[in-house]
Design an enzyme around this catalytic site. Structure first.
Site, short mmCIF file in Angstrom:
data_model
loop_
_atom_site.label_atom_id
_atom_site.label_comp_id
_atom_site.label_asym_id
_atom_site.label_seq_id
_atom_site.Cartn_x
_atom_site.Cartn_y
_atom_site.Cartn_z
N GLY A 195 0.77 -1.24 0.00
CA GLY A 195 0.00 0.00 0.00
C GLY A 195 0.80 1.28 0.00
N ASN A 236 1.44 3.22 -2.63
CA ASN A 236 0.70 4.22 -3.42
C ASN A 236 -0.51 4.73 -2.64
OD1 ASN A 236 1.73 4.73 -6.26
ND2 ASN A 236 1.97 2.51 -6.07
N MET A 288 -4.46 -6.94 -6.58
CA MET A 288 -3.96 -8.08 -7.36
C MET A 288 -5.04 -9.11 -7.68
SD MET A 288 -0.92 -7.13 -7.80
CE MET A 288 -0.06 -8.57 -8.43
N ILE A 302 -7.94 -10.15 -10.43
CA ILE A 302 -8.56 -9.89 -11.74
C ILE A 302 -10.06 -9.76 -11.53
CG2 ILE A 302 -9.06 -10.88 -14.01
CD1 ILE A 302 -6.23 -12.04 -13.97
N ASN A 333 -6.26 3.04 -12.35
CA ASN A 333 -5.23 2.13 -11.84
C ASN A 333 -3.86 2.74 -12.11
OD1 ASN A 333 -4.10 -0.37 -10.85
ND2 ASN A 333 -3.66 -0.93 -12.97
N HIS A 386 0.13 1.55 -12.91
CA HIS A 386 0.88 0.38 -13.38
C HIS A 386 2.34 0.80 -13.59
CE1 HIS A 386 1.43 -3.44 -15.47
NE2 HIS A 386 2.19 -2.78 -16.32
N THR A 445 -10.60 -0.70 -17.66
CA THR A 445 -11.65 -1.28 -18.50
C THR A 445 -11.58 -2.80 -18.31
OG1 THR A 445 -10.17 -1.49 -20.39
CG2 THR A 445 -11.42 0.57 -20.22
N LEU A 499 -7.25 -6.08 -19.21
CA LEU A 499 -6.22 -5.88 -18.18
C LEU A 499 -5.12 -4.91 -18.66
CD1 LEU A 499 -5.51 -7.03 -15.32
CD2 LEU A 499 -3.95 -8.60 -16.52
N GLU A 553 5.63 6.88 -9.18
CA GLU A 553 4.24 6.51 -8.91
C GLU A 553 3.68 7.36 -7.78
OE1 GLU A 553 3.27 2.29 -8.70
OE2 GLU A 553 5.22 1.80 -9.55
#
Ligand code: GRF
Length: 216
Positions: free
Chosen positions: A14, A16, A92, A94, A109, A111, A143, A146, A176
């Site tokens: 955590g 971010n 993490m 899906i 999100n 990445h 969306t 992935l 980030e």
């Protein structure tokens, strides 16, 4: 003006999330962290959020018959907290297509690569193996595909010949922690939206916003 209510989804350390919590402490920050939800009950990030006085909920995904039924419970929790923007930060799990469909234009999100290069996992190693000289991080709308939603902003860093995945990951992570609070600020200021599958910045359909880091 009322602050934008942000719900953060995490699964792990955590950092971010912590950067967003820290940014939101500023009186003039236009967003507040309404809640943090984790699919991992002992995610270290939950303790950080609790220490900051933020509502946390652990919803372990085990025990749900399918992805969508888990997603609907997570979504109901976010809605209960009045969340207007969902920020995934190392989540993490899906998701079923239902989740990004339900939150369309209101879910983002971060990445650790310059998408569309290197989606998925172990992306810093992927970048090193590919021999790229520049990598970075991307904040994008989520969306059903992935790591493939419309790109809102990116920050670029050099990849040095001496880098290993850990060193590169740390350099990207510093960006980030800078980029995510900035993008959430823009949301709070009402500057970012999604229209027809494209990112709109200040009312103008725009290409992604790019920050450069010269940090070695
Ligand atoms: C970050 O590198 C983020 O970009 C990726 O997962 C990692 C999460 O790290 N999606 P943290 O939990 O925010 O420290």
């Amino acid at each position: 003006m009322a602050k934008l209510k942000v719900g953060i989804l995490i699964s792990g350390r955590g950092s971010n999330m912590a950067a967003l919590i820290e940014a939101a402490k500023a009186a003039d920050y236009p967003a507040e962290i309404a809640c943090v939800v984790s699919n991992v009950a002992d995610a270290p990030g939950l303790k950080i959020a609790q220490a900051a006085g933020i509502a946390t909920t652990a919803i372990p995904h085990k025990g749900f018959p399918d992805r969508e039924s888990f997603d609907r419970v997570v979504s109901a929790e976010l809605e209960k907290q009045g969340v207007e923007l969902v920020a995934m930060a190392g989540f993490m799990r899906i998701q079923s297509p239902w989740f990004p469909g339900h939150w369309q234009g209101r879910i983002i999100n971060i990445h650790p690569s310059l998408l569309p290069a290197f989606p998925g996992l172990h992306v810093q190693q992927q970048a090193i193996d590919a021999g790229v000289r520049i990598s970075g991080c991307t904040v994008h709308f989520v969306t059903a595909d992935l790591d493939a939603g419309p790109i809102i902003a990116q920050s670029a860093v050099p990849v040095l010949a001496s880098d290993d995945a850990e060193i590169l990951a740390a350099r990207i992570l510093r960006q980030e922690h800078r980029l995510y609070p900035l993008v959430v600020r823009w949301f709070g200021e009402g500057r970012i939206s999604l229209a027809g599958g494209r990112v709109v910045v200040d009312g103008v359909p725009a290409a992604a916003t790019l920050l450069f880091s010269t940090e070695p």
